[in-house]
Design a protein around this motif. Structure first.
Motif, PDB file in Angstrom:
ATOM      1  N   MET A   1       0.844  -1.185   0.000  1.00  0.00           N
ATOM      2  CA  MET A   1       0.000   0.000   0.000  1.00  0.00           C
ATOM      3  C   MET A   1       0.887   1.246   0.000  1.00  0.00           C
ATOM      4  SD  MET A   1      -3.213   0.809   2.449  1.00  0.00           S
ATOM      5  CE  MET A   1      -2.501   1.457   3.918  1.00  0.00           C
ATOM      6  N   GLU A   2       0.606   2.171  -0.893  1.00  0.00           N
ATOM      7  CA  GLU A   2       1.409   3.384  -1.007  1.00  0.00           C
ATOM      8  C   GLU A   2       1.055   4.345   0.121  1.00  0.00           C
ATOM      9  OE1 GLU A   2       1.832   7.047  -4.109  1.00  0.00           O
ATOM     10  OE2 GLU A   2       1.649   5.042  -4.971  1.00  0.00           O
ATOM     11  N   GLU A   3       2.107   4.900   0.746  1.00  0.00           N
ATOM     12  CA  GLU A   3       1.892   5.847   1.826  1.00  0.00           C
ATOM     13  C   GLU A   3       1.418   7.179   1.251  1.00  0.00           C
ATOM     14  OE1 GLU A   3       4.574   8.127   5.129  1.00  0.00           O
ATOM     15  OE2 GLU A   3       5.097   6.065   4.655  1.00  0.00           O
ATOM     16  N   LYS A   4       0.404   7.753   1.883  1.00  0.00           N
ATOM     17  CA  LYS A   4      -0.130   9.033   1.440  1.00  0.00           C
ATOM     18  C   LYS A   4       0.892  10.139   1.732  1.00  0.00           C
ATOM     19  CE  LYS A   4      -3.662  12.229   2.779  1.00  0.00           C
ATOM     20  NZ  LYS A   4      -3.425  12.807   4.062  1.00  0.00           N
ATOM     21  N   ARG A   5       1.117  10.991   0.769  1.00  0.00           N
ATOM     22  CA  ARG A   5       2.025  12.127   0.967  1.00  0.00           C
ATOM     23  C   ARG A   5       1.450  13.057   2.027  1.00  0.00           C
ATOM     24  NH1 ARG A   5       4.106  14.965  -4.516  1.00  0.00           N
ATOM     25  NH2 ARG A   5       5.888  13.634  -4.873  1.00  0.00           N
ATOM     26  N   LYS A   6       2.334  13.597   2.829  1.00  0.00           N
ATOM     27  CA  LYS A   6       1.901  14.563   3.828  1.00  0.00           C
ATOM     28  C   LYS A   6       1.485  15.854   3.129  1.00  0.00           C
ATOM     29  CE  LYS A   6       4.363  12.821   7.779  1.00  0.00           C
ATOM     30  NZ  LYS A   6       3.389  11.821   8.017  1.00  0.00           N
ATOM     31  N   ARG A   7       0.409  16.440   3.614  1.00  0.00           N
ATOM     32  CA  ARG A   7      -0.061  17.710   3.053  1.00  0.00           C
ATOM     33  C   ARG A   7       0.514  18.843   3.893  1.00  0.00           C
ATOM     34  NH1 ARG A   7      -6.238  19.193   1.593  1.00  0.00           N
ATOM     35  NH2 ARG A   7      -5.741  18.041  -0.271  1.00  0.00           N
ATOM     36  N   ILE A   8       1.109  19.814   3.202  1.00  0.00           N
ATOM     37  CA  ILE A   8       1.698  20.965   3.886  1.00  0.00           C
ATOM     38  C   ILE A   8       0.870  22.212   3.606  1.00  0.00           C
ATOM     39  CG2 ILE A   8       4.021  19.990   3.819  1.00  0.00           C
ATOM     40  CD1 ILE A   8       4.660  21.943   1.491  1.00  0.00           C
ATOM     41  N   ILE A   9       0.921  23.155   4.538  1.00  0.00           N
ATOM     42  CA  ILE A   9       0.344  24.477   4.313  1.00  0.00           C
ATOM     43  C   ILE A   9       1.485  25.481   4.381  1.00  0.00           C
ATOM     44  CG2 ILE A   9      -0.272  24.748   6.758  1.00  0.00           C
ATOM     45  CD1 ILE A   9      -2.644  26.531   5.787  1.00  0.00           C
ATOM     46  N   LEU A  10       1.578  26.330   3.378  1.00  0.00           N
ATOM     47  CA  LEU A  10       2.624  27.351   3.304  1.00  0.00           C
ATOM     48  C   LEU A  10       2.063  28.665   3.830  1.00  0.00           C
ATOM     49  CD1 LEU A  10       3.709  26.353  -0.261  1.00  0.00           C
ATOM     50  CD2 LEU A  10       5.079  26.015   1.770  1.00  0.00           C
TER      51      LEU A  10
ATOM     52  N   ILE B   1      -5.066  24.823  -3.531  1.00  0.00           N
ATOM     53  CA  ILE B   1      -4.603  23.463  -3.269  1.00  0.00           C
ATOM     54  C   ILE B   1      -3.800  23.038  -4.497  1.00  0.00           C
ATOM     55  CG2 ILE B   1      -5.238  21.089  -2.701  1.00  0.00           C
ATOM     56  CD1 ILE B   1      -6.225  23.086  -0.609  1.00  0.00           C
ATOM     57  N   VAL B   2      -2.537  22.662  -4.286  1.00  0.00           N
ATOM     58  CA  VAL B   2      -1.653  22.304  -5.386  1.00  0.00           C
ATOM     59  C   VAL B   2      -1.327  20.814  -5.274  1.00  0.00           C
ATOM     60  CG1 VAL B   2       0.555  22.808  -6.500  1.00  0.00           C
ATOM     61  CG2 VAL B   2      -0.678  24.639  -5.315  1.00  0.00           C
ATOM     62  N   ASN B   3      -1.692  20.052  -6.307  1.00  0.00           N
ATOM     63  CA  ASN B   3      -1.414  18.605  -6.369  1.00  0.00           C
ATOM     64  C   ASN B   3      -1.896  17.842  -5.139  1.00  0.00           C
ATOM     65  OD1 ASN B   3      -0.327  18.700  -8.885  1.00  0.00           O
ATOM     66  ND2 ASN B   3       1.786  18.648  -8.213  1.00  0.00           N
ATOM     67  N   GLN B   4      -2.916  18.316  -4.494  1.00  0.00           N
ATOM     68  CA  GLN B   4      -3.480  17.684  -3.300  1.00  0.00           C
ATOM     69  C   GLN B   4      -2.494  17.561  -2.141  1.00  0.00           C
ATOM     70  OE1 GLN B   4      -6.818  17.048  -3.086  1.00  0.00           O
ATOM     71  NE2 GLN B   4      -6.793  18.048  -5.070  1.00  0.00           N
ATOM     72  N   THR B   5      -1.285  18.133  -2.271  1.00  0.00           N
ATOM     73  CA  THR B   5      -0.278  17.993  -1.218  1.00  0.00           C
ATOM     74  C   THR B   5       0.174  19.326  -0.628  1.00  0.00           C
ATOM     75  OG1 THR B   5       1.491  17.983  -2.863  1.00  0.00           O
ATOM     76  CG2 THR B   5       0.662  15.835  -2.132  1.00  0.00           C
TER      77      THR B   5
ATOM     78  N   ALA C   1      -4.042  20.317   6.876  1.00  0.00           N
ATOM     79  CA  ALA C   1      -2.620  20.060   6.632  1.00  0.00           C
ATOM     80  C   ALA C   1      -2.044  19.133   7.700  1.00  0.00           C
ATOM     81  CB  ALA C   1      -1.850  21.379   6.629  1.00  0.00           C
ATOM     82  N   ASP C   2      -0.995  18.416   7.316  1.00  0.00           N
ATOM     83  CA  ASP C   2      -0.265  17.573   8.253  1.00  0.00           C
ATOM     84  C   ASP C   2       0.916  18.316   8.861  1.00  0.00           C
ATOM     85  OD1 ASP C   2      -1.775  15.109   7.682  1.00  0.00           O
ATOM     86  OD2 ASP C   2      -0.811  15.248   5.712  1.00  0.00           O
TER      87      ASP C   2
END
Length: 148
Positions: A1-10, A40-44, A69-70
């Motif tokens: 199972m692929e790990e979900k990328r962490k979402r960041i807020i700038l 939201i850019v590339n959902q990440t 965000a994570d």
């Protein structure tokens, strides 16, 4: 199972380099445009308008947006003489916070060190020094985030 990328807020003031950093990360042409709304850019990545930090009455919008965000990413322009981040700014988010110094290619070493201190005071636990133009520091940031 692929790990979900962490979402960041700038988060950073207008012209700090948030949108340009997003463009660099996504291998897009670097083209300045004023971010008017939350993007939201590339959902990440959540790219926020600088006014959300600069105007107190918008800061609640940052709090609400940050819930999606994570990781909180505080963005500080190395060439800026001051900062908009109050001391311990990270504590209002209760999430991991890192700092990114931008425009290192335009700054003196002293300016870069000052920018890093601003981010440390704001509560950034790890700090990356970057240039979206030259690419300096961007790979290290992406590795840390698990994007590479």
């Amino acid at each position: 199972m692929e790990e979900k990328r962490k979402r960041i807020i700038l988060i950073g003031r207008s012209t700090a380099g948030k949108t340009t950093l997003c463009q660099r990360i996504n291998h897009e042409d670097l083209a300045y445009h004023k971010t008017q709304t939350v993007q939201i850019v590339n959902q990440t990545m959540i790219d926020t308008p600088g006014e959300y930090l600069e105007r107190r009455y918008f800061r609640g919008a940052l709090m609400v947006t940050a819930t999606d965000a994570d990781i909180i990413v505080l963005v500080q322009d190395a060439t800026e003489n001051g900062t908009m981040f109050p001391p311990a700014y990270n504590t209002q988010f209760a999430k991991p916070t890192l700092g990114v110094v931008t425009k290192s290619d335009l700054a003196t070493p002293k300016q870069v060190e000052t920018a890093k201190k601003f981010l440390q005071m704001a509560g950034a636990n790890k700090i990356f020094v970057t240039s979206s133009v030259s690419g300096e520091g961007v790979d290290e940031l992406l590795k840390f985030l698990g994007y590479l």
